[in-house]
Design a protein around this motif. Structure first.
Motif, PDB file in Angstrom:
ATOM      1  N   ASN A  14      67.204  44.165  56.471  1.00 18.05           N
ATOM      2  CA  ASN A  14      67.750  45.431  55.963  1.00 18.05           C
ATOM      3  C   ASN A  14      69.269  45.426  55.955  1.00 18.05           C
ATOM      4  O   ASN A  14      69.902  46.468  55.898  1.00 18.05           O
ATOM      5  CB  ASN A  14      67.251  46.607  56.810  1.00 18.05           C
ATOM      6  N   ALA A  48      71.897  46.951  45.396  1.00 23.13           N
ATOM      7  CA  ALA A  48      71.577  47.814  46.542  1.00 23.13           C
ATOM      8  C   ALA A  48      72.777  48.674  46.897  1.00 23.13           C
ATOM      9  O   ALA A  48      73.907  48.187  46.961  1.00 23.13           O
ATOM     10  CB  ALA A  48      71.171  46.968  47.746  1.00 23.13           C
ATOM     11  N   CYS A  50      74.741  50.205  49.734  1.00 19.94           N
ATOM     12  CA  CYS A  50      74.840  49.785  51.136  1.00 19.94           C
ATOM     13  C   CYS A  50      75.887  50.611  51.869  1.00 19.94           C
ATOM     14  O   CYS A  50      76.846  51.096  51.263  1.00 19.94           O
ATOM     15  CB  CYS A  50      75.229  48.309  51.217  1.00 19.94           C
ATOM     16  N   VAL A  65      70.906  51.023  52.043  1.00 22.82           N
ATOM     17  CA  VAL A  65      70.490  52.428  51.994  1.00 22.82           C
ATOM     18  C   VAL A  65      69.347  52.595  50.994  1.00 22.82           C
ATOM     19  O   VAL A  65      68.316  53.183  51.289  1.00 22.82           O
ATOM     20  CB  VAL A  65      71.677  53.343  51.603  1.00 22.82           C
ATOM     21  N   SER A  66      69.534  52.034  49.790  1.00 25.59           N
ATOM     22  CA  SER A  66      68.477  52.143  48.767  1.00 25.59           C
ATOM     23  C   SER A  66      68.725  51.108  47.675  1.00 25.59           C
ATOM     24  O   SER A  66      69.852  50.628  47.507  1.00 25.59           O
ATOM     25  CB  SER A  66      68.470  53.547  48.160  1.00 25.59           C
ATOM     26  N   TRP A  67      67.687  50.785  46.948  1.00 21.76           N
ATOM     27  CA  TRP A  67      67.834  49.878  45.806  1.00 21.76           C
ATOM     28  C   TRP A  67      68.039  50.716  44.562  1.00 21.76           C
ATOM     29  O   TRP A  67      67.377  51.740  44.376  1.00 21.76           O
ATOM     30  CB  TRP A  67      66.602  48.987  45.667  1.00 21.76           C
ATOM     31  N   LYS A  68      68.961  50.273  43.722  1.00 21.07           N
ATOM     32  CA  LYS A  68      69.268  51.052  42.525  1.00 21.07           C
ATOM     33  C   LYS A  68      68.541  50.476  41.320  1.00 21.07           C
ATOM     34  O   LYS A  68      68.365  49.270  41.209  1.00 21.07           O
ATOM     35  CB  LYS A  68      70.779  51.069  42.263  1.00 21.07           C
TER      36      LYS A  68
END
Lengths: 250, 250
Positions: A14, A48, A50, A65-68
């Motif tokens: 992660n 991502a 981050c 944090v999240s995948w775009k």
């Protein structure tokens, strides 16, 4: 938001760990701190969002944090084979060609290239161009950094032409011969999944021998509009027209 | 064949008289002699094949052999309004934009232009750009030299926008608002006889105030592909796509 291209070694569960010049950029140029956000692109073009967790002089550790879901890559893969131009024009081609979506660049030692690369310095040059491509990819919000390949000879280019769906060379004097394809036959027929090779001569253009050999290897010549473009402008015409076709008309 | 743009004062019945820097170019750079041939373009874009009759240090006299039926001008008249960029990037825009068919250039002092022109030096700068446009016109085999106009303010640009069939500004962040036009609505609908104004922001882009004012003046925003182009690349995308549409597909 600032984006960084992180090699596969930097990706962990992660976490993303940035090293080298990216650390300098984050800490000294952008002066970012813990909890600031960046975009990190992996070698497959995934992006991502981050958050910076820890900064040290040698590495910056971020959490994912999240995948775009974003893709700014030109759908067709275009390789620009650029006859070695004079001065710093190759840098211009690499920078602009990256902004305009080139998939890879191949420097080509053409018969009429005035510049000849000292093969000892060739690696240094390619490294420098690769760095320009990386910076231009960051600025233009690309998902991938185009690869700058080693210098190729005509024979090597003739060889790799077979691997492409479209093997083209820019040669305005060639209009109306049997190997000529008008751009209206080419651009609207390039499919998003296809690979295109475009060979561009240096300032003096191709020699007759080079034209003959390209033709024999089933390369088609194209005209990039009715005006004579300088060697360092030709790639921009082709890539813009193709982007318009695939990404704006599409 | 070498081409020269000759002002109206140089055209006489069956003769063309070249003066100034063209004389230097013919005698010193090209080292031409009597009976050598050149192309001369008149201010309306007509091209004459000419034969050199007499060379002196101050003028070269040619006879008109025949008028040529060639036109390399982009059918629609495109004016590029370029927000003043840093360094020598304006020169790059003038040179590349000329190759790609621009009809005229307007330097624009945008709010975020870091460079501010000293109005005393402005004339010198415009003269220099005009010279670059002339040289690029010769090299790219154009019929006309694009005019480089004086520096304009936002208000002047808003004003002249009314004279154009298409008043556009490049603003990628603007997608999906009511003044946004996708390029597929714009480029295929530009007719060969029409006039297009394209405003391009400087490195930092337009300010919110500038965007508001352009919108109020009925300018439409366009996106030039999905990647973020540098200020000095935007004109090339638009002109290449338009040339492809009008001159290759057309």
């Amino acid at each position: 938001m600032q984006r960084y291209f992180v090699p596969s070694t930097g990706w962990h569960k992660n976490e993303v760990i940035l090293t080298g010049e990216d650390v300098h950029h984050i800490t000294k140029v952008m002066r970012m701190k813990e909890d600031d956000e960046v975009l990190c692109c992996d070698p497959e073009g995934h992006v991502a969002l981050c958050k910076i967790q820890e900064l040290s002089p040698s590495e910056v550790t971020c959490s994912i944090v999240s995948w775009k879901d974003e893709n700014h890559e030109l759908p067709a893969q275009v390789t620009i084979v650029q006859g070695l131009p004079k001065g710093d024009k190759m840098e211009l081609v690499i920078q602009k060609g990256t902004e305009l979506g080139t998939h890879s660049f191949i420097p080509f030692e053409a018969e009429r290239s005035i510049v000849k690369w000292d093969h000892k310095k060739a690696k240094k040059k390619v490294d420098r161009y690769q760095k320009i491509a990386k910076e231009a990819s960051e600025q233009s919000h690309r998902n991938l950094v185009p690869e700058v390949k080693e210098i190729h000879s005509l024979h090597e280019i003739m060889d790799i032409g077979k691997e492409y769906d479209w093997a083209l060379f820019a040669y305005e004097e060639e209009a109306k011969t049997d190997t000529y394809r008008s751009l209206q036959e080419v651009i609207p027929n390039i499919k998003p999944s296809q690979k295109v090779l475009l060979v561009i001569g240096p300032e003096g253009g191709f020699s007759e021998k080079e034209v003959e050999k390209l033709k024999q290897s089933n390369f088609n010549s194209v005209r990039l509009g009715p005006r004579i473009l300088r060697t360092e402008t030709a790639h921009a015409y082709f890539l813009s027209a193709l982007s318009f076709q695939l990404e704006e008309l599409g």
